[in-house]
Design a protein around this motif. Sequence first.
Motif, PDB file in Angstrom:
ATOM      1  N   SER A  20       0.852  -1.187   0.000  1.00 45.58           N
ATOM      2  CA  SER A  20       0.000   0.000   0.000  1.00 45.58           C
ATOM      3  C   SER A  20       0.886   1.234   0.000  1.00 45.58           C
ATOM      4  CB  SER A  20      -0.900  -0.008   1.238  1.00 45.58           C
ATOM      5  OG  SER A  20      -1.611   1.218   1.326  1.00 45.58           O
ATOM      6  N   SER A  21       0.732   2.083  -1.002  1.00 48.27           N
ATOM      7  CA  SER A  21       1.506   3.325  -1.081  1.00 48.27           C
ATOM      8  C   SER A  21       0.741   4.345  -1.903  1.00 48.27           C
ATOM      9  CB  SER A  21       2.874   3.075  -1.724  1.00 48.27           C
ATOM     10  OG  SER A  21       3.602   4.288  -1.826  1.00 48.27           O
ATOM     11  N   SER A  22       0.731   5.575  -1.435  1.00 44.19           N
ATOM     12  CA  SER A  22       0.020   6.622  -2.166  1.00 44.19           C
ATOM     13  C   SER A  22       0.796   7.081  -3.392  1.00 44.19           C
ATOM     14  CB  SER A  22      -0.247   7.817  -1.245  1.00 44.19           C
ATOM     15  OG  SER A  22       0.975   8.330  -0.726  1.00 44.19           O
ATOM     16  N   SER A  24      -3.032   2.063  -4.267  1.00 38.87           N
ATOM     17  CA  SER A  24      -2.861   3.430  -3.772  1.00 38.87           C
ATOM     18  C   SER A  24      -3.751   3.684  -2.559  1.00 38.87           C
ATOM     19  CB  SER A  24      -3.181   4.444  -4.878  1.00 38.87           C
ATOM     20  OG  SER A  24      -4.519   4.275  -5.326  1.00 38.87           O
ATOM     21  N   ASP A  25      -4.646   2.736  -2.274  1.00 37.55           N
ATOM     22  CA  ASP A  25      -5.504   2.828  -1.088  1.00 37.55           C
ATOM     23  C   ASP A  25      -5.005   1.891  -0.003  1.00 37.55           C
ATOM     24  OD1 ASP A  25      -7.101   4.618  -2.377  1.00 37.55           O
ATOM     25  OD2 ASP A  25      -8.684   3.188  -2.868  1.00 37.55           O
ATOM     26  N   TYR A  46      -6.678  10.001  -8.534  1.00 33.83           N
ATOM     27  CA  TYR A  46      -7.626  10.063  -7.426  1.00 33.83           C
ATOM     28  C   TYR A  46      -9.090  10.056  -7.848  1.00 33.83           C
ATOM     29  CZ  TYR A  46      -3.603  11.050  -4.508  1.00 33.83           C
ATOM     30  OH  TYR A  46      -2.401  10.938  -3.842  1.00 33.83           O
ATOM     31  N   LYS A  71     -10.962   7.373  -6.228  1.00 31.19           N
ATOM     32  CA  LYS A  71     -10.996   7.443  -4.770  1.00 31.19           C
ATOM     33  C   LYS A  71     -12.053   8.422  -4.268  1.00 31.19           C
ATOM     34  CE  LYS A  71      -7.853   7.866  -0.832  1.00 31.19           C
ATOM     35  NZ  LYS A  71      -6.440   8.064  -0.411  1.00 31.19           N
TER      36      LYS A  71
END
Length: 295
Positions: free
Chosen positions: A148-150, A223-224, A262, A265
């Motif tokens: 997990s990484s933004s 990304s989440d 995004y 998201k």
Amino acid sequence: MKILIIENEVYLAQSIATKLGELGHNCEMCTSTKDAIRGQNYDVVLLSTNINGQDFNPVIETFKHSIVILMVSYISNDTVSKPLAAGAKDYILKPFMIEELIRKIDHYQDYEKLKKRNEAYEKYLEHNFSTVEHKQSIENIELPLFISSSFQKYSDAFAYEYAKSQDLPIHFISLSNSKALAEIDNLPQNSIAYIIDYQTLKKADKQKFCTLLEGKKAIISSSDKIEDVAFKVIEIESEKNVFDKGEILPIEDYVKFIVLNYQDKYPDTELSKKLGISRKSLWEKRKKYDIIKKK
């Protein structure tokens, strides 16, 4: 291609040159290794190992950047094994069909092209990831593994570093591709599957996806935040700035980056609010950048 034929049987050399010339290749001939090493810049060197009293190593060394194929009448240490160990690429047994020779030449040309391309890609990736410090150990990793990484680049760097440490190629898959699940079901065993865009899957698809991962050598990035998976999950925190150090993006590029990364998201109302633009402007941005929002 420019081809050098080293053969003391002049008639045979002329026959080979004629046939290759008809296929559009430029051929030169010589009858001794001493004459051969005076030349240079050949794509392919056809070396007869039937020339008595000749040392083949100087030829192979001189043309180490060319495709050297041995033309042999019989197989022995001197005619095949030793020249191959010295750097020759392959051999062909006389008499041979010209189509078989061309097949060998094409095979090694394709191999050299792929080798050079792979070296260029590796050099680029090493450079691209040189500023990334994901601070995660690649020791004792158990696959499948979720990351997990933004910031996608951090996950990319981890996957690349791990695959390199295992001396295995990366099989890249994006879950935004409609055929991704079928591709995962048929993954090759001799590679590391690097799967991105986990956050785009629906809940039902995530369950099916996790079932497919059983026993696979796979690294999955999102990304989440990742929840409710039976596999190990690590979180890689990026620096406060989401772009490379020292890089200041133009406003248009920044907006494009935010929308691309995004829009799955946040709903449009919230996303446009965060960008400080209207929903109509957000729609116009998508149209301008040719960005398609998944439903």
